[in-house]
Motif scaffolding. Structure first.
Motif, PDB file in Angstrom:
ATOM      1  N   VAL A 120       0.718  -1.360   0.007  1.00 29.46           N
ATOM      2  CA  VAL A 120      -0.042   0.037  -0.004  1.00 29.46           C
ATOM      3  C   VAL A 120       0.826   1.328   0.116  1.00 29.46           C
ATOM      4  CG1 VAL A 120      -1.370   1.235   1.451  1.00 29.46           C
ATOM      5  CG2 VAL A 120      -1.680  -1.186   1.044  1.00 29.46           C
ATOM      6  N   GLN A 121       0.510   2.227  -0.884  1.00 27.62           N
ATOM      7  CA  GLN A 121       1.202   3.532  -0.826  1.00 27.62           C
ATOM      8  C   GLN A 121       0.334   4.640  -0.933  1.00 27.62           C
ATOM      9  OE1 GLN A 121       4.424   3.848  -3.612  1.00 27.62           O
ATOM     10  NE2 GLN A 121       5.168   5.617  -2.552  1.00 27.62           N
ATOM     11  N   VAL A 122       0.524   5.701  -0.369  1.00 31.64           N
ATOM     12  CA  VAL A 122      -0.181   6.935  -0.536  1.00 31.64           C
ATOM     13  C   VAL A 122       0.238   7.545  -1.789  1.00 31.64           C
ATOM     14  CG1 VAL A 122      -0.826   9.189   0.428  1.00 31.64           C
ATOM     15  CG2 VAL A 122      -0.340   7.289   1.872  1.00 31.64           C
ATOM     16  N   GLY A 123      -0.749   7.948  -2.883  1.00 34.78           N
ATOM     17  CA  GLY A 123      -0.606   8.294  -4.074  1.00 34.78           C
ATOM     18  C   GLY A 123      -0.977   9.791  -4.200  1.00 34.78           C
ATOM     19  N   ASP A 124      -1.596   9.827  -5.464  1.00 36.88           N
ATOM     20  CA  ASP A 124      -1.994  11.432  -5.853  1.00 36.88           C
ATOM     21  C   ASP A 124      -2.999  12.198  -5.093  1.00 36.88           C
ATOM     22  OD1 ASP A 124      -0.190  10.851  -8.055  1.00 36.88           O
ATOM     23  OD2 ASP A 124      -1.691  10.371  -9.417  1.00 36.88           O
ATOM     24  N   SER A 125      -3.089  13.307  -4.963  1.00 36.62           N
ATOM     25  CA  SER A 125      -3.993  14.241  -4.482  1.00 36.62           C
ATOM     26  C   SER A 125      -4.433  15.206  -5.269  1.00 36.62           C
ATOM     27  CB  SER A 125      -3.383  14.787  -2.995  1.00 36.62           C
ATOM     28  OG  SER A 125      -2.533  15.398  -3.118  1.00 36.62           O
ATOM     29  N   ARG A 126      -5.676  15.742  -5.162  1.00 38.61           N
ATOM     30  CA  ARG A 126      -6.228  16.814  -5.762  1.00 38.61           C
ATOM     31  C   ARG A 126      -7.001  17.759  -5.201  1.00 38.61           C
ATOM     32  NH1 ARG A 126      -8.271  12.026  -6.880  1.00 38.61           N
ATOM     33  NH2 ARG A 126      -6.213  11.467  -7.602  1.00 38.61           N
ATOM     34  N   ARG A 127      -7.230  18.751  -5.358  1.00 39.34           N
ATOM     35  CA  ARG A 127      -8.396  19.673  -4.724  1.00 39.34           C
ATOM     36  C   ARG A 127      -9.420  19.449  -5.490  1.00 39.34           C
ATOM     37  NH1 ARG A 127     -11.303  22.422  -1.474  1.00 39.34           N
ATOM     38  NH2 ARG A 127     -10.739  24.346  -0.991  1.00 39.34           N
ATOM     39  N   VAL A 128     -10.570  19.276  -4.852  1.00 36.22           N
ATOM     40  CA  VAL A 128     -12.036  19.270  -5.345  1.00 36.22           C
ATOM     41  C   VAL A 128     -12.881  20.152  -4.605  1.00 36.22           C
ATOM     42  CG1 VAL A 128     -11.738  16.877  -6.327  1.00 36.22           C
ATOM     43  CG2 VAL A 128     -12.595  17.333  -4.010  1.00 36.22           C
ATOM     44  N   PRO A 129     -14.094  20.426  -5.282  1.00 34.21           N
ATOM     45  CA  PRO A 129     -14.929  21.509  -4.518  1.00 34.21           C
ATOM     46  C   PRO A 129     -15.366  21.018  -3.005  1.00 34.21           C
ATOM     47  CG  PRO A 129     -15.796  21.409  -6.736  1.00 34.21           C
ATOM     48  CD  PRO A 129     -14.580  20.307  -6.453  1.00 34.21           C
ATOM     49  N   GLN A 130     -15.377  19.914  -2.664  1.00 41.86           N
ATOM     50  CA  GLN A 130     -15.614  19.354  -1.342  1.00 41.86           C
ATOM     51  C   GLN A 130     -14.459  19.448  -0.296  1.00 41.86           C
ATOM     52  OE1 GLN A 130     -16.237  17.620  -4.142  1.00 41.86           O
ATOM     53  NE2 GLN A 130     -18.377  18.183  -4.606  1.00 41.86           N
ATOM     54  N   GLY A 131     -13.173  19.465  -0.867  1.00 41.08           N
ATOM     55  CA  GLY A 131     -12.173  19.179   0.088  1.00 41.08           C
ATOM     56  C   GLY A 131     -10.796  18.744  -0.894  1.00 41.08           C
ATOM     57  N   LEU A 132     -10.129  17.788  -0.176  1.00 41.31           N
ATOM     58  CA  LEU A 132      -8.978  17.326  -0.946  1.00 41.31           C
ATOM     59  C   LEU A 132      -9.169  15.683  -0.979  1.00 41.31           C
ATOM     60  CD1 LEU A 132      -6.077  18.519  -1.895  1.00 41.31           C
ATOM     61  CD2 LEU A 132      -5.157  17.067   0.376  1.00 41.31           C
ATOM     62  N   GLU A 133      -9.032  15.179  -2.369  1.00 39.09           N
ATOM     63  CA  GLU A 133      -9.118  13.901  -2.515  1.00 39.09           C
ATOM     64  C   GLU A 133      -7.722  13.493  -2.438  1.00 39.09           C
ATOM     65  OE1 GLU A 133     -13.054  13.535  -5.361  1.00 39.09           O
ATOM     66  OE2 GLU A 133     -10.885  12.873  -6.389  1.00 39.09           O
ATOM     67  N   VAL A 134      -7.656  12.025  -1.879  1.00 36.78           N
ATOM     68  CA  VAL A 134      -6.381  11.411  -1.704  1.00 36.78           C
ATOM     69  C   VAL A 134      -6.351  10.004  -2.205  1.00 36.78           C
ATOM     70  CG1 VAL A 134      -4.345  10.697  -0.312  1.00 36.78           C
ATOM     71  CG2 VAL A 134      -5.707  12.835   0.109  1.00 36.78           C
ATOM     72  N   ASP A 135      -5.620   9.426  -3.061  1.00 37.97           N
ATOM     73  CA  ASP A 135      -5.523   8.300  -3.515  1.00 37.97           C
ATOM     74  C   ASP A 135      -4.675   7.331  -2.903  1.00 37.97           C
ATOM     75  OD1 ASP A 135      -7.396   8.882  -5.675  1.00 37.97           O
ATOM     76  OD2 ASP A 135      -5.643   9.045  -7.030  1.00 37.97           O
ATOM     77  N   LEU A 136      -5.034   6.067  -2.464  1.00 35.91           N
ATOM     78  CA  LEU A 136      -4.445   5.092  -1.957  1.00 35.91           C
ATOM     79  C   LEU A 136      -4.126   3.833  -2.955  1.00 35.91           C
ATOM     80  CD1 LEU A 136      -6.103   5.005   1.868  1.00 35.91           C
ATOM     81  CD2 LEU A 136      -4.020   5.994   1.156  1.00 35.91           C
ATOM     82  N   ARG A 137      -2.725   3.474  -3.288  1.00 31.81           N
ATOM     83  CA  ARG A 137      -2.731   2.725  -4.122  1.00 31.81           C
ATOM     84  C   ARG A 137      -2.275   1.190  -3.619  1.00 31.81           C
ATOM     85  NH1 ARG A 137      -2.611   4.742  -9.164  1.00 31.81           N
ATOM     86  NH2 ARG A 137      -2.504   7.089  -9.348  1.00 31.81           N
ATOM     87  N   THR A 138      -2.805  -0.003  -3.978  1.00 27.40           N
ATOM     88  CA  THR A 138      -2.704  -1.236  -3.544  1.00 27.40           C
ATOM     89  C   THR A 138      -2.471  -1.985  -4.328  1.00 27.40           C
ATOM     90  OG1 THR A 138      -4.271  -0.598  -1.871  1.00 27.40           O
ATOM     91  CG2 THR A 138      -3.722  -2.982  -1.968  1.00 27.40           C
TER      92      THR A 138
END
Length: 291
Positions: A120-138
């Protein structure tokens, strides 16, 4: 810049009880839109599947007997997701974090008697209207070869006025849809928790869910999508190779729902809807192309 941590390899999954206790302590974190997201990573070595546990998972999710569901490794990996997010360099609290999407791919038929590594690794993140999205790669690895992978997207809500919302995607072309109604019992969160090891109180009882702002307990998202697979898998000619799902609105317990689905190539597009009012709980796409 926040340095990423490559954590020591594990030989057993972390116990979820202590993980949830540590998650409560992250409430003091004050992440911002500008916060750097560290690419923390961890690998579980020597994972072996437990046939009895797979059978229990299939039973509680309404999956056909003998199935190895695309969603199953995702459930196994959940403690590793918490493990990388609980590190002190991660800026956001886990309380209030929302699981919003998954893309899961199976690249080969798995040997259920073999040993695998789960990374598992923390991946990309992006600003969206609701907050911040973060991807977790498995990734589930046979040696160095990934045989199964997933991107899990979580949302951290941020204070302030949300930005403009994106226009919704166009509806799919008209096609004949099928409908499968079913009921979701009040105790499904308590029945699923021992299998998934997810004892988040929002899923267990109305009383504990109300403490977090829900009128009743809500179903686990990964249970909901697995229950949809239980309806769809018997209609596929071959094992599915890819699943995309986006979670929309909480599924309160108990509920009566309808699975709406339509054929597309070798799979299905599907929605899980409230039977009264048509509230959309999740939308997904299943591709059945694994030989």
């Amino acid at each position: 810049m926040t340095a990423a941590l490559v954590l020591p390899d594990l030989t057993a999954l972390p116990k979820t009880g202590p993980l949830f206790g540590r998650a409560a302590l992250t409430a003091r974190r004050k992440g911002k839109a500008s916060s750097s997201i560290p690419a923390n990573a961890v690998t579980l070595r020597g994972l072996r599947f437990d046939a009895a546990h797979i059978a229990a998972y299939n039973a509680v999710c309404g999956l056909p007997e003998g199935t190895f569901a695309l969603t199953y490794p995702q459930v196994l990996a959940a403690p590793l997701h918490m493990h990388v997010l609980l590190q002190s360099n991660y800026p956001f609290p886990l309380l209030g974090m929302v699981h919003i999407a998954n893309v899961i791919e199976q690249k080969a038929v798995l040997d259920l008697d073999a040993s695998y590594d789960l990374r598992v690794q923390v991946g990309d993140s992006r600003r969206v209207p609701q907050g911040l999205e973060v991807d977790l790669r498995t990734e589930l690895l046979a040696g160095t070869e990934p045989v199964w992978s997933a991107v899990t997207t979580v949302l951290h809500r941020l204070p302030g006025k949300p930005g403009a919302r994106k226009a919704p995607p166009p509806p799919p072309p008209a096609a004949a849809a099928q409908y499968r109604p079913f009921s979701v019992p009040e105790d499904i969160g308590r029945r699923y928790a021992p299998v998934s090891k997810d004892y988040n109180p929002i899923h267990l009882y109305a009383l504990t869910a109300k403490a977090f702002g829900f009128p009743r307990a809500i179903a686990h998202g990964m249970w909901s999508v697995a229950r949809c697979l239980g309806e769809l898998l018997p209609q596929l000619d071959q094992a599915p190779a890819r699943l995309e799902v986006r979670f929309k609105q909480p599924l309160l317990l108990p509920s009566r729902v309808t699975l709406k689905f339509q054929a597309r190539n070798q799979g299905f597009d599907f929605d899980l809807l409230a039977r009264e009012g048509g509230k959309l709980h999740l939308s997904g796409r299943l591709d059945g192309s694994l030989k």
